[in-house]
Design an enzyme around this catalytic site. Structure first.
Site, PDB file in Angstrom:
ATOM      1  N   GLU A 206       0.840  -1.208   0.000  1.00  0.00           N
ATOM      2  CA  GLU A 206       0.000   0.000   0.000  1.00  0.00           C
ATOM      3  C   GLU A 206       0.874   1.256   0.000  1.00  0.00           C
ATOM      4  O   GLU A 206       0.735   2.140   0.845  1.00  0.00           O
ATOM      5  CB  GLU A 206      -0.989  -0.020   1.174  1.00  0.00           C
ATOM      6  CG  GLU A 206      -1.962  -1.166   1.073  1.00  0.00           C
ATOM      7  CD  GLU A 206      -3.196  -1.076   1.979  1.00  0.00           C
ATOM      8  OE1 GLU A 206      -3.252  -0.196   2.851  1.00  0.00           O
ATOM      9  OE2 GLU A 206      -4.113  -1.893   1.782  1.00  0.00           O
TER      10      GLU A 206
ATOM     11  N   GLU B  59      -4.815  -8.644  -0.287  1.00  0.00           N
ATOM     12  CA  GLU B  59      -5.613  -8.365   0.920  1.00  0.00           C
ATOM     13  C   GLU B  59      -7.063  -8.233   0.494  1.00  0.00           C
ATOM     14  O   GLU B  59      -7.364  -7.458  -0.429  1.00  0.00           O
ATOM     15  CB  GLU B  59      -5.149  -7.083   1.616  1.00  0.00           C
ATOM     16  CG  GLU B  59      -3.805  -7.222   2.290  1.00  0.00           C
ATOM     17  CD  GLU B  59      -3.405  -6.005   3.122  1.00  0.00           C
ATOM     18  OE1 GLU B  59      -4.299  -5.307   3.649  1.00  0.00           O
ATOM     19  OE2 GLU B  59      -2.190  -5.769   3.225  1.00  0.00           O
TER      20      GLU B  59
HETATM   21  O1  AHR Z   1      -5.085  -5.784   7.046  1.00  0.00           O
HETATM   22  C1  AHR Z   1      -5.011  -4.606   7.782  1.00  0.00           C
HETATM   23  C2  AHR Z   1      -4.394  -3.458   6.987  1.00  0.00           C
HETATM   24  O2  AHR Z   1      -5.215  -3.138   5.923  1.00  0.00           O
HETATM   25  C3  AHR Z   1      -3.063  -3.758   6.349  1.00  0.00           C
HETATM   26  O3  AHR Z   1      -2.008  -3.576   7.223  1.00  0.00           O
HETATM   27  C4  AHR Z   1      -3.003  -2.739   5.253  1.00  0.00           C
HETATM   28  O4  AHR Z   1      -2.223  -3.169   4.182  1.00  0.00           O
HETATM   29  C5  AHR Z   1      -4.467  -2.536   4.887  1.00  0.00           C
HETATM   30  O5  AHR Z   1      -4.803  -1.200   4.806  1.00  0.00           O
END
Ligand code: AHR
Length: 523
Positions: free
Chosen positions: A207, A327
């Site tokens: 991210e 994710e």
């Molecule tokens: O999964 C929790 C958080 O969500 C992670 O650290 C980040 O990559 C995302 O914003």
């Protein structure tokens, strides 16, 4: 509503008479008169569903690592070299294929050298993203790779771009994978590991448009190229380099990354979280409005993947670069009384449906999507497992992953689905969501989700290109939308045998309970 298995595409077919859903006020579960039709082409599969689509993610966040995986060698909780045996056994049963670590946002402030050597000598740090707690670095590179060996899964390491250096990332790869004599490899040996590990999946930041450095795509694309240049392949180890992808529907990010760095990457990793309900963000206290809103948002992943994939196709028509959804999942309010920075949430039947439809959608994109990692494995967000000291429970989402493991490395089968809508207020989504595959032994598996929380659904399924002789089934459902497992009642949502189907010739008629996930095996 017409849905397809990703290969065969049909024009939309008008809704059939009798499919209108009951009003929101009608509490009586009933069977709908509408007919839902599914045609599966058992002899027309081309693409393989990469098992890594069923991958997982674990971050130094809340109790995912500490208390979730790691209890330490001296713990009274049964463990192997500090790693909980019960959690490892459960994840092995589910056939976890790949595990991403150490973050997440944590990855871009993690300095791997702090996490090696004698544990009592490792420096600590503040985990600024997640609760401001002290991280003692007792779980580091050796512990993570040991965990992956115990799980029998592939490691996926995400390196630090946001606050790290090229040299630091380059040396991490050397430390882990170099077999010869070198400062890093010798240091690894001193720390107790003679032979190098094999690590294939390597993320270059996380991210980086947000917690990983607030970068513009052009800037990150350049940084990606710089970092990736120094990620070396040592001995037989071949790195699969993964660039940070877009946040949800940020298509310009994908455009820039593909045009500026597409040729130098093996994977591009967007993230998609489908949030929670509309009125209530509680994981277990919600009504139908929240159920509907959550599933409606889960289904959006289909369009988002399609649009990112279309941009990737423009620069990479041969689909060399994999899309890695590293994710995804539901994101509710934390459980009352718990640290807000720990993201500890319960997990209900609604989360199981989120997982069921998302995995069906991911299967349908398996020509481009080669890995996905639900967030997160233990005690954080849409977890598989919740632990409380020595106790452990499996969540409804765990059961979906365990049921769906039959799709791992199977051939995706094209299908056409014509189904009723599930209507709430004046909005609607397709009531059914499906995926079908054929495994190496020729067995067909169909995963079917009924999103309607009040109405069962009759599905007439035509099996083309095969002669079905024997059908078996499993179902995951419960009496209430909010049903979930607790430490006192760990089996409220649990798979059961399912036989509500009839086979006549090549026509299979199935009655899907309301709010359920059914997995059929066809021989
Ligand atoms: O999964 C929790 C958080 O969500 C992670 O650290 C980040 O990559 C995302 O914003």
């Amino acid at each position: 509503m017409t849905n397809t298995g990703g290969i065969v595409c049909l024009v939309a077919i008008a809704l059939m008479a009798g499919c209108a859903s009951t009003s929101a006020a009608d509490e009586t579960p009933q069977e709908k008169p509408g007919v839902n039709k599914l045609v599966i082409h058992a002899d027309k599969g081309k693409e393989t569903i990469n098992r890594n689509i069923y991958g997982h993610f674990s971050e130094h966040l809340g109790r995912c690592i500490y208390g979730g995986f790691w209890v330490g060698e001296d713990s009274a909780i049964p463990n192997t070299r500090g790693i909980r045996n019960d959690v490892v056994e459960a994840l092995r049963r589910m056939k976890i294929p790949v595990l991403r670590w150490p973050g997440g946002c944590f990855a871009d402030e993690y300095h791997w050298k702090d996490g090696i050597g004698p544990r009592e000598e490792r420096p600590s740090m503040v985990n600024t993203h997640w609760g401001g707690v002290t991280e003692n670095n007792h779980f580091g590179t050796h512990e993570f790779l040991d965990l992956c060996e115990q799980l029998g899964c592939e490691p996926y390491i995400c390196g630090n771009v946001g606050s790290g250096t090229v040299l630091e990332m380059q040396q991490w790869v050397e430390y882990i994978t170099f077999d010869g004599k070198s400062p890093m490899a010798d240091w690894r040996r001193e720390n107790g590991r003679d032979k190098p590990w094999k690590v294939k999946y390597w993320g270059v930041g996380n991210e980086n448009w947000g917690c990983g450095g607030s970068m513009e795509p052009e800037y990150y694309a350049n940084l990606y190229r710089r970092f990736a240049t120094y990620l070396r392949n040592f001995g037989g180890n071949r790195l699969f380099k993964i660039a940070c992808g877009a946040r949800q529907s940020d298509y310009p990010w994908t455009e820039v990354l593909m045009s500026e760095a597409g040729r130098r990457m093996d994977g591009l990793a967007p993230h998609y979280y489908c949030g929670s309900g509309k009125k209530s963000r509680s994981a277990t206290k919600f009504g139908e409005e929240d159920w509907f809103a959550q599933l409606q948002r889960a289904l959006l992943v289909d369009g988002i993947i399609s649009k990112h994939a279309a941009i990737m196709d423009k620069y990479d028509p041969k689909k060399r670069v994999a899309m890695i959804l590293d994710e995804w999942g539901a994101w509710h309010q934390v459980e009352p009384g718990t640290n807000r920075g720990f993201l500890y949430q319960q997990n209900s039947l609604r989360d199981a449906l989120v997982a069921g439809v998302t995995l069906n959608v991911l299967n349908s994109h398996c020509d481009r999507v080669k890995m996905a990692n639900i967030a997160q494995t233990v005690n954080v967000l849409q977890a598989m497992i919740l632990t409380k000291d020595e106790e452990m429970i499996l969540t409804p989402t765990y059961h979906v992953f365990e049921m769906y493991k039959v799709h791992h490395d199977a051939t995706l089968l094209p299908f056409e689905l014509q189904c009723c809508d599930y209507q709430f207020s004046n909005e609607q989504i397709p009531a059914l969501n499906v995926s079908a595959s054929k495994d190496k032994s020729g067995r067909i598996h169909v995963s079917l989700c009924n999103l309607d929380p009040k109405n069962s659904a009759q599905l007439v399924c035509e099996l083309q290109g095969t002669k079905a002789k024997k059908i078996s089934g499993r179902v995951l459902t419960a009496d209430a939308m909010t049903a979930h497992n607790t430490f006192n009642k760990p089996e409220v949502v649990h798979p059961a045998a399912f036989d509500n189907f009839k086979l006549k010739g090549n026509i299979l008629t199935v009655t899907l309970p309301s709010k359920s996930i059914v997995l059929l095996g066809i021989e």
